[in-house]
Motif scaffolding. Structure first.
Motif, PDB file in Angstrom:
ATOM      1  N   LYS A  46     -59.704  71.960 -49.368  1.00 32.25           N
ATOM      2  CA  LYS A  46     -59.670  71.540 -50.780  1.00 32.25           C
ATOM      3  C   LYS A  46     -59.837  70.026 -50.944  1.00 32.25           C
ATOM      4  O   LYS A  46     -59.066  69.361 -51.627  1.00 32.25           O
ATOM      5  N   VAL A  94     -51.782  70.403 -55.054  1.00 34.70           N
ATOM      6  CA  VAL A  94     -52.700  71.000 -54.084  1.00 34.70           C
ATOM      7  C   VAL A  94     -52.186  70.772 -52.670  1.00 34.70           C
ATOM      8  O   VAL A  94     -52.211  71.666 -51.820  1.00 34.70           O
ATOM      9  N   ASP A 134     -56.160  64.234 -52.929  1.00 39.83           N
ATOM     10  CA  ASP A 134     -55.782  65.506 -53.541  1.00 39.83           C
ATOM     11  C   ASP A 134     -54.510  65.321 -54.333  1.00 39.83           C
ATOM     12  O   ASP A 134     -53.668  64.488 -54.010  1.00 39.83           O
TER      13      ASP A 134
END
Length: 601
Positions: A127, A10, A6
């Protein structure tokens, strides 16, 4: 899932907005209140209360996951006695058989493969943009770190409890150790205080203290490493024969233990154990490893003397020792005295070849202007450049016989070399000649085609001769700064006779304005240009001055297309160019082509 971790943004957002998560809500569903072990046992989610968790997003089909999982297993087993840490595997496998095979190697828990909805929900909630991905949660269920893969790789169990505060503490310890760098702080780990000799015996690092030590980062399958290692062996053995207090420790970047063991058989020095990946990766970061091979020199006092002496050894061999600043200053003076013989003669390799393999002594070329042409038949960009170079070569040779080009091949095999070279009117290094590697390093050849100009004294005139030939052709000869200034002056004088504005049939919408200082591609002949152009800024349209002014001199006929001052990259069969003789080849393995140049990956 996309590749990679990521992004930092994020990650920071996940930690900043983290609220306590109830493990039961997070990991179970209305119809499932358990996780599974690889033997099929079910473990109630409620038993995780009060523990720190690692959510491990991974899959058997991803090579990076396969390489990382053993590191996580080692860390997990080291922390198991604490009893307050658990890992949950969230699989991205595509079928249950793959899941079961991969999960069988894991000592922790997993979301059942059958519960794809829960696995997808966790992917979305955290995510996940790439795997492997590891998220650490504290006892309260707050996100403590989403860079778990990097942390485990770098610190292993020492990173526990994987909080920002713990990582800061570890980095401060590293910085303190770096300030007090010694051979032990570099080579000794918490679990190992030895290196391995070429016969497999363990040798305490303490026995290397007080000596100059080279740390050799290498990869067995990478051709520059394959080419350099024998040279390093030669230098090492000569230094040992002279009684010099110098050792080398090999740091393998191979994943394959068999390749590592084979490398060690060909190396007369020490090595770090191939399985000690944490130390090797830590040292790669610490010494800011950016290229292979790399030989870092540690002095007798344990301090870093030089971050990479590969190039110096390749060019100067034993003369580069002991790799100190004073020695490099001395070598710089030697380089200033560069001659054609010094760069083209190596032992009994004192010749280049002409047609039919005829040997031309390098001594016959002394005093001439030389172009070193690095290229290959498989490299698509040569198709645009070679006709330009051919044209310039013939024009220059017609005026000055003290000029020559030497082809230095990166072709795949002798047949490809022979076919390509047969269409060239100049000289070449023999295919597979060992001088190619030293010349490539000396002139830092990272992409081809590349053209290096060497003056009559043997000094390097420019490594940008390709651009000069593309822009100015034979007019750039002899490629010196003085000649470029003369060309600039000629353009300035010519520009005085050109109109400031004009209309052209190729761009009837607007007037074209004369300007300078622009790099462009001519919209008339598709050739590159710089300095002067007639352009329309509104439409991003450019013409070479000659292309723009052609109309005033009348249209060209087709009777003699060779007179076009900016021809497209057409073939010139009468001059032996074979650019379309064969279908376009794929770039050689280890290279990538972007249309302009083929670069080493």
């Amino acid at each position: 899932m996309a590749d990679g971790e990521d992004s930092g943004a994020v990650a920071a957002e996940l930690i900043r907005t983290s609220t306590p998560l109830d493990f039961k809500t997070l990991l179970s569903t209305p119809v499932r209140d358990f996780l599974v072990r690889n033997n099929g046992d079910q473990v109630k989610v409620e038993t995780l209360k009060g523990k720190k968790l690692g959510l491990y997003f991974s899959a058997s089909w991803d090579g990076r996951c396969q390489r990382f999982t053993p590191d996580l297993v080692e860390t997990y087993n080291a922390l198991a006695p604490k009893g307050d840490f658990e890992v949950i595997f969230i699989s991205a496998d595509e079928d249950e058989e793959s899941f079961n095979g991969y999960f069988s190697k894991m000592p922790w828990l997993a979301i059942p493969f059958s519960d794809s909805e829960a696995r997808d929900s966790l992917d979305e909630q955290f995510k996940v943009r790439g795997i492997p991905h590891l998220v650490f949660l504290c006892e309260e269920g707050r996100v403590r770190n989403v860079s778990g893969v990097e942390i485990v790789r770098e610190y292993g169990a020492d990173g526990y409890p994987f909080t920002i505060e713990r990582l800061k503490e570890l980095k401060e310890q590293e910085e303190a150790a770096n300030r007090e760098q010694s051979l032990k702080t570099v080579l000794v780990s918490r679990s190992r205080d030895f290196v391995i000799a070429s016969d497999g015996k363990k040798v305490p690092v303490s026995e290397l203290e007080g000596k100059m030590v080279g740390l050799y980062f290498s990869l067995s399958t990478f051709s520059p490493c394959i080419e350099f290692t024998p040279k390093l062996v030669e230098v090492y053995e000569k230094l040992k024969a002279k009684g010099e207090s110098f050792e080398i420790v090999f740091l393998s970047l191979d994943d394959d233990e068999e390749a590592f063991e084979q490398d060690c058989k060909n190396m007369p020095w020490f090595a770090l154990p191939q399985k000690d990946t944490k130390t090797i990766e830590k040292l790669a970061r610490y010494f800011e490893l950016s290229t292979l091979p790399t030989l870092v020199i540690i002095g007798a006092d344990g301090k870093t003397v030089h971050n990479n002496v590969v190039e110096a050894i390749d060019e100067h061999g034993l003369l580069a020792y002991p790799f100190t600043p004073e020695k490099f200053a001395e070598l710089a003076e030697i380089e200033k005295a560069q001659t054609l013989e010094s760069i083209l003669i190596s032992g009994d390799q004192n010749f280049v070849i002409g047609k039919d393999g005829i040997k031309i002594p390098v001594s016959d070329l002394v005093g001439k202007n030389i172009l070193l042409y690095f290229s290959a038949h498989w490299c698509p960009p040569y198709r645009a450049f070679l006709p330009k170079l051919m044209e310039a070569y013939h024009k220059i040779k017609a005026k000055d016989d003290a000029f020559e080009v030497i082809f230095i091949s990166s072709d795949r095999d002798q047949a490809s070399f022979d076919d390509f070279f047969s269409g060239m009117p100049w000289l070449a290094l023999p295919f597979g000649d060992s001088r190619k590697a030293s010349l490539s390093r000396r002139f830092k050849v990272q992409g081809i085609p590349m053209l290096v100009a060497i003056g009559p004294t043997g000094q390097t005139v420019t490594k940008e001769a390709r651009d000069l030939v593309m822009l100015h052709g034979a007019n750039a000869y002899p490629f010196t700064e003085e000649r470029l200034k003369e060309i600039e002056a000629e353009f300035e004088e010519m520009a005085k006779r050109w109109p400031e504005k004009l209309k052209n049939a190729l761009h009837e919408e607007h007037e074209l304005v004369l300007g300078r200082g622009r790099n462009f591609t001519c919209d008339g002949c598709n050739e590159k240009g710089e300095v002067w152009s007639f352009y329309c800024e509104e439409c991003n349209f450019d013409l070479h001055p000659k292309c723009a002014l052609e109309e005033e001199k009348g249209p060209k006929t087709d009777a003699n297309p060779e007179e076009d001052p900016h021809p497209k990259c057409a073939l010139e069969e009468e001059k032996g160019t074979k650019t379309d003789a064969k279908p376009e080849e794929e770039p050689q393995e280890g290279w990538v082509c972007d249309g302009e140049v083929c670069k080493k990956t």
